[in-house]
Write an enzyme that holds these catalytic residues in place. Structure first.
Site, PDB file in Angstrom:
ATOM      1  CE1 TYR A  39       1.764  -2.030   4.443  1.00  0.00           C
ATOM      2  CE2 TYR A  39      -0.471  -2.532   3.744  1.00  0.00           C
ATOM      3  CZ  TYR A  39       0.493  -1.601   4.106  1.00  0.00           C
ATOM      4  OH  TYR A  39       0.184  -0.263   4.134  1.00  0.00           O
ATOM      5  CB  SER A  56      -3.574  -0.645   5.315  1.00  0.00           C
ATOM      6  OG  SER A  56      -3.740  -1.089   4.002  1.00  0.00           O
TER       7      SER A  56
HETATM    8  P1  NDP Z   1       6.349   6.252   2.930  1.00  0.00           P
HETATM    9  O1  NDP Z   1       7.219   5.169   2.396  1.00  0.00           O
HETATM   10  O2  NDP Z   1       6.382   7.599   2.318  1.00  0.00           O
HETATM   11  O3  NDP Z   1       6.551   6.425   4.480  1.00  0.00           O
HETATM   12  C1  NDP Z   1       6.963   5.380   5.319  1.00  0.00           C
HETATM   13  C2  NDP Z   1       7.646   6.029   6.500  1.00  0.00           C
HETATM   14  O4  NDP Z   1       7.992   5.029   7.448  1.00  0.00           O
HETATM   15  C3  NDP Z   1       8.912   6.749   6.092  1.00  0.00           C
HETATM   16  O5  NDP Z   1       8.896   8.005   6.728  1.00  0.00           O
HETATM   17  C4  NDP Z   1      10.021   5.867   6.638  1.00  0.00           C
HETATM   18  O6  NDP Z   1      11.111   6.695   7.012  1.00  0.00           O
HETATM   19  C5  NDP Z   1       9.345   5.245   7.850  1.00  0.00           C
HETATM   20  N1  NDP Z   1       9.915   3.957   8.236  1.00  0.00           N
HETATM   21  C6  NDP Z   1       9.900   2.793   7.538  1.00  0.00           C
HETATM   22  N2  NDP Z   1      10.560   1.847   8.221  1.00  0.00           N
HETATM   23  C7  NDP Z   1      10.974   2.411   9.377  1.00  0.00           C
HETATM   24  C8  NDP Z   1      11.720   1.948  10.483  1.00  0.00           C
HETATM   25  N3  NDP Z   1      12.158   0.696  10.558  1.00  0.00           N
HETATM   26  N4  NDP Z   1      11.957   2.816  11.500  1.00  0.00           N
HETATM   27  C9  NDP Z   1      11.522   4.091  11.435  1.00  0.00           C
HETATM   28  N5  NDP Z   1      10.822   4.577  10.422  1.00  0.00           N
HETATM   29  C10 NDP Z   1      10.561   3.760   9.388  1.00  0.00           C
HETATM   30  O7  NDP Z   1       4.891   5.648   2.830  1.00  0.00           O
HETATM   31  P2  NDP Z   1       3.457   6.153   3.293  1.00  0.00           P
HETATM   32  O8  NDP Z   1       3.477   7.556   3.722  1.00  0.00           O
HETATM   33  O9  NDP Z   1       2.549   5.717   2.245  1.00  0.00           O
HETATM   34  O10 NDP Z   1       3.204   5.207   4.569  1.00  0.00           O
HETATM   35  C11 NDP Z   1       2.941   5.672   5.863  1.00  0.00           C
HETATM   36  C12 NDP Z   1       2.044   4.673   6.553  1.00  0.00           C
HETATM   37  O11 NDP Z   1       0.787   4.636   5.885  1.00  0.00           O
HETATM   38  C13 NDP Z   1       2.580   3.243   6.562  1.00  0.00           C
HETATM   39  O12 NDP Z   1       2.276   2.627   7.792  1.00  0.00           O
HETATM   40  C14 NDP Z   1       1.783   2.596   5.440  1.00  0.00           C
HETATM   41  O13 NDP Z   1       1.663   1.206   5.616  1.00  0.00           O
HETATM   42  C15 NDP Z   1       0.451   3.307   5.612  1.00  0.00           C
HETATM   43  N6  NDP Z   1      -0.417   3.231   4.447  1.00  0.00           N
HETATM   44  C16 NDP Z   1      -0.088   3.826   3.252  1.00  0.00           C
HETATM   45  C17 NDP Z   1      -0.968   3.746   2.196  1.00  0.00           C
HETATM   46  C18 NDP Z   1      -0.707   4.399   0.888  1.00  0.00           C
HETATM   47  O14 NDP Z   1      -1.521   4.223  -0.042  1.00  0.00           O
HETATM   48  N7  NDP Z   1       0.363   5.151   0.721  1.00  0.00           N
HETATM   49  C19 NDP Z   1      -2.224   3.028   2.299  1.00  0.00           C
HETATM   50  C20 NDP Z   1      -2.465   2.438   3.574  1.00  0.00           C
HETATM   51  C21 NDP Z   1      -1.595   2.548   4.595  1.00  0.00           C
HETATM   52  P3  NDP Z   1      12.664   6.209   6.897  1.00  0.00           P
HETATM   53  O15 NDP Z   1      12.798   5.505   5.589  1.00  0.00           O
HETATM   54  O16 NDP Z   1      13.458   7.455   7.012  1.00  0.00           O
HETATM   55  O17 NDP Z   1      12.880   5.314   8.064  1.00  0.00           O
END
Ligand code: NDP
Length: 255
Positions: free
Chosen positions: A158, A145
């Site tokens: 985070y 991130s």
């Molecule tokens: P989303 O919330 O769309 O995606 C998060 C994903 O993580 C979902 O598919 C969710 O699926 C999965 N997830 C969360 N907790 C668990 C768990 N305990 N076990 C399995 N799967 C899990 O957000 P983003 O696409 O934005 O995030 C994806 C990554 O990118 C993350 O690591 C986030 O920190 C990182 N990121 C995002 C940024 C942004 O601006 N969007 C910026 C910087 C980093 P489900 O709920 O089905 O489990």
């Protein structure tokens, strides 16, 4: 030239691949020829993502996983290998955030963020290592991130988890380089997903501040991660390891 980025015959597991950035990367990997394993908790979202990838002509499988559980991670590796016989690419993308000032966190909240974002990536990488060792190669892509680089008053655990991911990336890259396993991180800027839609509600003025600071003058999209995922998963990046590459429209280089 194309063969440098060709992922035909490769099997990729994307944690949190059922939406947002994870699905953006999974789509890129599928378009480059990879077989996909989509692994999140929500089985409906997993199946919808698999259907979407199948419409592109990809082979894809949904496996429910909670990355907070080591047993669930081991079951995911087992399922992927049982179905497809191998794993070549692993994307540690699952992540979450709890936003509040540092003094207000319960220890359980700190632990949940660290467990989901950092410890899970350690456990997943450890769990897939024997498969990579068996194959004589492997690619791990960790999703950091901007908070791997910067602080944020509303995101102490985070930021700690994402900073830790970069150091974990470097340590594993050193350890596994002679196994022909490359470990790299992607540092997304501000991307329009479910995660940040909530952040825009929780953090006043965030939307405007992001637009103002990002040289590209837009929020990123999940599709912006297809290309970098293919690069880091393919033989085009075989001599690249331990890096943390910002994909941020220039956010991190803005003075
Ligand atoms: P989303 O919330 O769309 O995606 C998060 C994903 O993580 C979902 O598919 C969710 O699926 C999965 N997830 C969360 N907790 C668990 C768990 N305990 N076990 C399995 N799967 C899990 O957000 P983003 O696409 O934005 O995030 C994806 C990554 O990118 C993350 O690591 C986030 O920190 C990182 N990121 C995002 C940024 C942004 O601006 N969007 C910026 C910087 C980093 P489900 O709920 O089905 O489990």
């Amino acid at each position: 030239m194309n063969s440098l980025f060709d992922l035909s015959g490769k099997v990729a597991v994307v944690t949190g691949g059922n939406g947002g950035i994870g699905l953006g990367m999974a789509t890129g990997l599928a378009q480059a020829g990879a077989t996909l394993v989509i692994a999140g908790r929500d089985e409906h979202k997993n199946l919808a993502a698999v259907t979407q990838l199948q419409t592109l002509g990809a082979t894809a499988l949904a496996v429910p996983v909670d990355v907070q559980s080591e047993a669930s991670i081991h079951a995911l590796v087992e399922q992927a290998v049982k179905h497809f016989g191998r794993i070549d690419i692993w994307v540690n993308n699952a992540g979450m955030n709890i936003r509040k000032p540092p003094q207000d966190y319960e220890l359980a909240e700190w632990n949940k963020v660290l467990q989901t974002n950092l410890t899970s990536a350690f456990s997943c990488s450890q769990a897939v290592y024997p498969e990579f060792k068996k194959n004589g190669s492997g690619k791990i892509i960790n999703i950091g991130s901007m908070m791997s680089l910067f602080g944020a008053s509303f995101a102490t655990p985070y930021a700690a988890s994402k900073g830790g991911l970069v150091q974990m990336t470097r340590a594993m890259a050193c350890a596994w380089a002679t196994d022909n396993i490359q470990v790299n991180a992607i540092l997304p800027g501000w991307i329009d997903t479910a995660l940040t839609r909530q952040a825009r509600i929780d953090v006043k003025g965030l939307h405007e501040r992001v637009l103002e600071r990002t040289p590209a003058k837009r929020w990123g999209l999940p599709d912006d991660f297809a290309g970098i995922a293919v690069f880091l998963a393919s033989s085009a990046s075989d001599f690249l390891t331990g890096t943390a590459i910002p994909v941020d429209g220039g956010y991190s280089i803005q003075g």
